[in-house]
Motif scaffolding. Structure first.
Motif, PDB file in Angstrom:
ATOM      1  N   ARG A 277      49.885  31.503  38.951  1.00 15.91           N
ATOM      2  CA  ARG A 277      48.761  31.853  38.082  1.00 15.91           C
ATOM      3  C   ARG A 277      48.079  30.553  37.677  1.00 15.91           C
TER       4      ARG A 277
ATOM      5  N   TRP B  80      45.068  28.376  35.780  1.00 17.40           N
ATOM      6  CA  TRP B  80      44.121  28.347  34.665  1.00 17.40           C
ATOM      7  C   TRP B  80      43.138  27.192  34.853  1.00 17.40           C
TER       8      TRP B  80
ATOM      9  N   ASP C  37      42.913  32.497  38.344  1.00 14.43           N
ATOM     10  CA  ASP C  37      43.214  33.670  37.526  1.00 14.43           C
ATOM     11  C   ASP C  37      42.592  33.657  36.135  1.00 14.43           C
ATOM     12  N   LYS C  38      42.554  32.504  35.502  1.00 15.50           N
ATOM     13  CA  LYS C  38      42.086  32.434  34.118  1.00 15.50           C
ATOM     14  C   LYS C  38      41.102  31.281  33.959  1.00 15.50           C
TER      15      LYS C  38
ATOM     16  N   LYS D 297      33.239  35.029  30.912  1.00 19.08           N
ATOM     17  CA  LYS D 297      34.485  34.328  30.627  1.00 19.08           C
ATOM     18  C   LYS D 297      34.577  34.016  29.139  1.00 19.08           C
TER      19      LYS D 297
ATOM     20  N   SER E 227      49.621  31.733  25.094  1.00 16.25           N
ATOM     21  CA  SER E 227      49.246  32.455  26.316  1.00 16.25           C
ATOM     22  C   SER E 227      49.915  31.964  27.588  1.00 16.25           C
TER      23      SER E 227
ATOM     24  N   ASP F 114      52.996  28.649  35.269  1.00 16.34           N
ATOM     25  CA  ASP F 114      51.535  28.621  35.292  1.00 16.34           C
ATOM     26  C   ASP F 114      51.062  27.217  35.702  1.00 16.34           C
TER      27      ASP F 114
END
Length: 397
Positions: free
Chosen positions: A299, A301, A329-330, A358, A373, A378
């Motif tokens: 994942r 970011w 993903d983020k 976003k 979070s 990650d």
């Protein structure tokens, strides 16, 4: 000769000042915050906090950061130097006129990748026994500095197009990585930007600007298709300088990168934290694609800090498109870093975040949000040319 650097805390000015000192110049400098990672080589007595006319007493040259002309034209040191008829030039002009005199100059320009390419060339020359002097806009880990003083005739320079700074150089080899519109705060359009590069090329004895990825038929330690293109330009420089091809391959294969370029900082509760200087839409795209290539199942970011209001406004639609398309993903968008500009209400990070769909999170709220979070494994990129590196380092500390 005594030279005072106004803005000595900058990544380029500090390198030029350090090399000037090794060439026999007496160096002092000032900045709003003069003590940073780029100025550790100077004595406390050489660095002044803030700006005052007394700082330029008995100097022969005032070398300034180009941004001073637009950001602070009434700077007291600038005004005093004009009053006392002290020669004033940008630090880039000082570099071109004094530091590179009688040297074999290899200058690396381009919208993207010039810092990495400059460092690759410098490392290749080192490995090939050519011992160059180098000025660069980032900390090179093995030097622990943004400059290197060599004993040969070779002088490698990262050449910045903003303010037409690179036109101060007289180059033997010019490397141009790529050209894509940037610095809208200075260049009114792409035509003006292109014309500046054309002038730069016209001043060079030899131009290398055609990447050939077929030359890189071996593995690199750094990820990304763009780095293969950069390396292919470096390979061509090596051949031109008659460095053994096997030595070129060895040097490029062993190159591991520089600070703030896909730089791994450490872990936070099992999440891996990276910092990157990228602030143009294309840089975000290529870096995030490289991240996905390196971490296909993680994942990922991106915490992005837009750089300057004019750039954010000029590339607004490009940012929106990139944020919607990049394979991660983020994405979090935080406050714009104003750099040499004043906030005149041109654009906000919230507007950019809303347009891209976003979240916007203010810088002072980032740590708390991420602490809650992030999950183990990650991959987190703090990206931007302003405060993000400091924020990332503070976050993992």
């Amino acid at each position: 000769m005594r030279v005072h650097f106004l803005g000595i805390g900058g990544s380029g000015a500090s390198a030029a000042a350090a090399i000037a000192e090794t060439q026999g110049f007496e160096v002092t400098g000032c900045d709003l915050e003069p003590n940073n990672e780029f100025t550790t080589q100077f004595k406390p007595s050489q660095l002044f906090k803030g700006h005052a006319p007394k700082h330029i007493k008995n100097i022969d040259i005032l070398a300034v950061t180009p941004a001073i002309y637009s950001l602070d034209p009434d700077n007291p040191e600038l005004v005093a130097a004009k009053k006392h008829r002290i020669p004033i030039m940008t630090w880039q002009e000082f570099l071109g006129k004094y530091l590179t005199k009688d040297k074999f100059v290899i200058a690396v320009a381009g919208t993207h990748g010039k810092t990495t390419t400059t460092t690759m060339i410098a490392s290749m020359l080192e490995d090939g026994g050519l011992d160059p002097t180098v000025v660069i806009g980032a900390i090179v880990p093995k030097w622990r500095a943004n400059y290197k003083v060599g004993k040969s005739k070779y002088f490698v320079v990262e050449a910045d197009e903003y303010n037409d700074n690179f036109l101060s150089l007289h180059t033997d080899i010019s490397v141009v990585t790529n050209i894509e519109y940037d610095h809208p705060e200075y260049f009114k359009d792409f035509k003006a930007y292109q014309e500046s590069f054309d002038k730069f090329k016209s001043k060079s004895k030899k131009i290398i600007d055609q990447p050939n990825p077929k030359l890189i038929n071996f593995a690199l330690a750094i990820p990304g298709e763009f780095n293969i293109l950069n390396a292919s330009l470096v390979y061509q420089v090596g051949l031109l300088l008659k460095i053994n091809p096997e030595k070129i391959k060895e040097s490029l294969s062993n190159y591991t990168g520089i600070s703030r370029r896909f730089e791994y900082l450490g872990d936070f509760k099992g999440a891996k934290i990276y910092t990157d200087f990228g602030h143009h839409p294309t840089e975000i795209k290529t870096t995030m694609e490289a991240a996905r290539e390196k971490f296909p199942k993680s994942r990922i970011w991106l915490i992005f800090e837009p750089h300057m209001f004019t750039r954010t406004k000029a590339f607004f639609n490009d940012f929106v498109k990139i944020f919607r398309e990049i394979p991660i993903d983020k994405i979090i968008i935080t406050d714009i870093y104003q750099s040499r500009e004043a906030d005149k209400g041109l654009v906000t990070s919230k507007q950019l975040a809303n347009a891209a769909g976003k979240p916007y999170i203010a810088k002072d709220k980032l740590n708390n949000y991420l602490e809650k979070s992030l999950k183990e494994n990650d991959i987190v990129f703090f990206m931007g040319a302003g405060d993000m590196d400091k924020i990332a380092k503070k976050f993992i500390s």
